[in-house]
Design a protein around this motif. Structure first.
Motif, mmCIF file in Angstrom:
data_model
loop_
_atom_site.group_PDB
_atom_site.id
_atom_site.type_symbol
_atom_site.label_atom_id
_atom_site.label_comp_id
_atom_site.label_asym_id
_atom_site.label_seq_id
_atom_site.Cartn_x
_atom_site.Cartn_y
_atom_site.Cartn_z
ATOM 1 N N ASN A 67 0.825 -1.207 0.000
ATOM 2 C CA ASN A 67 0.000 0.000 0.000
ATOM 3 C C ASN A 67 0.859 1.257 0.000
ATOM 4 O O ASN A 67 0.558 2.237 -0.691
ATOM 5 C CB ASN A 67 -0.930 0.007 1.217
ATOM 6 C CG ASN A 67 -2.049 -1.008 1.097
ATOM 7 O OD1 ASN A 67 -2.376 -1.459 -0.004
ATOM 8 N ND2 ASN A 67 -2.642 -1.384 2.221
ATOM 9 N N GLN A 83 2.319 1.761 -3.439
ATOM 10 C CA GLN A 83 1.355 2.117 -4.479
ATOM 11 C C GLN A 83 0.618 3.411 -4.207
ATOM 12 O O GLN A 83 -0.008 3.973 -5.112
ATOM 13 C CB GLN A 83 0.343 0.979 -4.650
ATOM 14 C CG GLN A 83 0.968 -0.330 -5.110
ATOM 15 C CD GLN A 83 0.020 -1.509 -5.006
ATOM 16 O OE1 GLN A 83 -1.143 -1.356 -4.612
ATOM 17 N NE2 GLN A 83 0.510 -2.705 -5.357
ATOM 18 N N LYS A 84 0.740 3.920 -2.992
ATOM 19 C CA LYS A 84 0.001 5.122 -2.618
ATOM 20 C C LYS A 84 0.551 6.338 -3.357
ATOM 21 O O LYS A 84 1.748 6.617 -3.323
ATOM 22 C CB LYS A 84 0.115 5.334 -1.103
ATOM 23 C CG LYS A 84 -0.950 6.223 -0.511
ATOM 24 C CD LYS A 84 -0.868 6.189 1.007
ATOM 25 C CE LYS A 84 -1.985 6.988 1.641
ATOM 26 N NZ LYS A 84 -1.917 6.946 3.115
ATOM 27 N N SER A 85 -0.311 7.052 -4.026
ATOM 28 C CA SER A 85 0.135 8.176 -4.854
ATOM 29 C C SER A 85 0.712 9.315 -4.022
ATOM 30 O O SER A 85 1.532 10.098 -4.509
ATOM 31 C CB SER A 85 -1.036 8.702 -5.697
ATOM 32 O OG SER A 85 -2.101 9.158 -4.861
ATOM 33 N N THR A 86 0.304 9.417 -2.774
ATOM 34 C CA THR A 86 0.778 10.517 -1.926
ATOM 35 C C THR A 86 2.065 10.184 -1.175
ATOM 36 O O THR A 86 2.610 11.044 -0.486
ATOM 37 C CB THR A 86 -0.310 10.907 -0.903
ATOM 38 O OG1 THR A 86 -0.681 9.745 -0.141
ATOM 39 C CG2 THR A 86 -1.537 11.469 -1.609
ATOM 40 N N SER A 87 2.554 8.956 -1.305
ATOM 41 C CA SER A 87 3.796 8.579 -0.616
ATOM 42 C C SER A 87 4.993 9.240 -1.296
ATOM 43 O O SER A 87 5.125 9.168 -2.523
ATOM 44 C CB SER A 87 3.993 7.058 -0.630
ATOM 45 O OG SER A 87 2.995 6.403 0.123
ATOM 46 N N GLY A 111 8.747 9.797 -2.758
ATOM 47 C CA GLY A 111 9.535 8.845 -3.526
ATOM 48 C C GLY A 111 10.465 8.009 -2.675
ATOM 49 O O GLY A 111 10.568 6.785 -2.857
ATOM 50 N N LYS A 137 8.526 5.357 -0.783
ATOM 51 C CA LYS A 137 8.163 4.228 -1.644
ATOM 52 C C LYS A 137 9.351 3.302 -1.877
ATOM 53 O O LYS A 137 9.213 2.077 -1.850
ATOM 54 C CB LYS A 137 7.644 4.743 -2.989
ATOM 55 C CG LYS A 137 6.268 5.387 -2.942
ATOM 56 C CD LYS A 137 5.838 5.800 -4.343
ATOM 57 C CE LYS A 137 4.439 6.393 -4.333
ATOM 58 N NZ LYS A 137 3.997 6.792 -5.691
ATOM 59 N N ASP A 180 9.959 16.426 0.021
ATOM 60 C CA ASP A 180 8.886 15.432 0.097
ATOM 61 C C ASP A 180 8.661 14.915 1.503
ATOM 62 O O ASP A 180 7.537 14.728 1.947
ATOM 63 C CB ASP A 180 9.195 14.240 -0.816
ATOM 64 C CG ASP A 180 9.024 14.602 -2.282
ATOM 65 O OD1 ASP A 180 8.302 15.569 -2.551
ATOM 66 O OD2 ASP A 180 9.617 13.918 -3.126
#
Length: 276
Positions: free
Chosen positions: A81, A84-88, A90, A93, A231
């Motif tokens: 998760n 794949q989470k768009s808000t994580s 870089g 991830k 980030d």
């Protein structure tokens, strides 16, 4: 004290305890801490998630923990998760991906190691996870001036500002820092950041063909532009360094003797927060 601050306090304390190899088995065997860390991976505060990932990474460095960690309810799904989470961010991830890969290999490593040992008994385990991940690489720095917790904090601040730094671990007794970075980040950027503190200078430690070590200074004219990392939220400072005394390689704050009692406190917090 807010629930979020409590979560930050707990996850950072767990991260600090997990940084000590002597604590890693006890944390994984504790009934509340590992499930709590998994739940922290789904926390809305990205700082909590990143700190929880660092703790999980430390725990997975102990090979004996990996099978249990892989089988722990929600571990692999939560890592997926985060990936794949768009808000994580870089780096978050990438760290989750490395942990996922090393746990996926749990159970297969013994056979591979036995086969590799037959070819070379000199093989050494990599300090960081995902060392074969082509998207990331490990750089070892020897840092002149890394003498105490104050200097360590300065070094942390400098490294955390660099976009592309995934994680790092200090070896205070030998004045070294092992840094995991994205493959497209130049090692010179780390040297530039450390040298910018004005009180420390960094050199790169590389392996020679015969298995020895060579310390190479960064060229004075090789200073590169360091892209600041925006980030990841501000990293909570460590009020007490796990390795404060430079003359004792194993003297750490929060060792297993003190850690067991704290684990009970952490488990109680996790139970109150997540189990109902």
């Amino acid at each position: 004290m807010s629930a979020e601050l409590d979560a930050l306090t707990v996850v950072n304390q767990l991260r600090d305890l997990a940084a000590d190899p002597l604590n890693r088995r006890a944390i994984v065997e504790d009934q509340g801490c590992l499930p709590g860390l998994i739940l922290f991976l789904d926390h809305p505060n990205p700082q909590v998630v990143y700190s929880a990932l660092l703790a999980v990474r430390y725990l997975a460095e102990c090979r004996a923990n990996r099978e249990k960690m892989k089988g722990e309810l929600g571990m692999m799904l939560s890592l997926q998760n985060v990936m794949q989470k768009s808000t994580s961010p870089g780096e978050t991830k990438l760290l989750a991906s490395e942990i996922y890969e090393i746990l996926q290999l749990a159970g297969k490593e013994e056979a591979e190691q036995a086969e590799a040992a037959a070819a070379s008994c000199q093989r050494k385990a990599h300090f960081f996870l995902g060392s074969n991940n082509k998207r990331a690489k490990t750089v070892v720095l020897h840092i002149d001036g890394l003498d105490d917790s104050t200097r360590r904090s300065l070094c942390e601040e400098a490294l955390l500002k660099i976009r592309g730094v995934i994680s790092f671990t200090f070896q205070m007794a030998v004045k070294r820092c092992v840094v995991r970075i994205r493959s497209d980040l130049k090692a010179e950027a780390l040297g530039t950041a450390i040298n910018s503190t004005k009180v420390m200078t960094a050199q790169q430690v590389v392996k020679t063909e015969d298995g020895g070590e060579l310390i190479l200074p960064f060229q004075e004219d090789s200073a590169v532009l360091v892209e600041e990392n925006t980030d990841i939220p501000d990293y909570l400072p460590e009020e007490e360094s796990p390795s404060q005394e430079t003359d004792k390689a194993v003297t750490r704050v929060g060792s297993i003797t003190d850690g067991v009692g704290w684990l009970s406190t952490a488990a109680n917090f996790l139970t109150r927060s997540f189990y109902w």
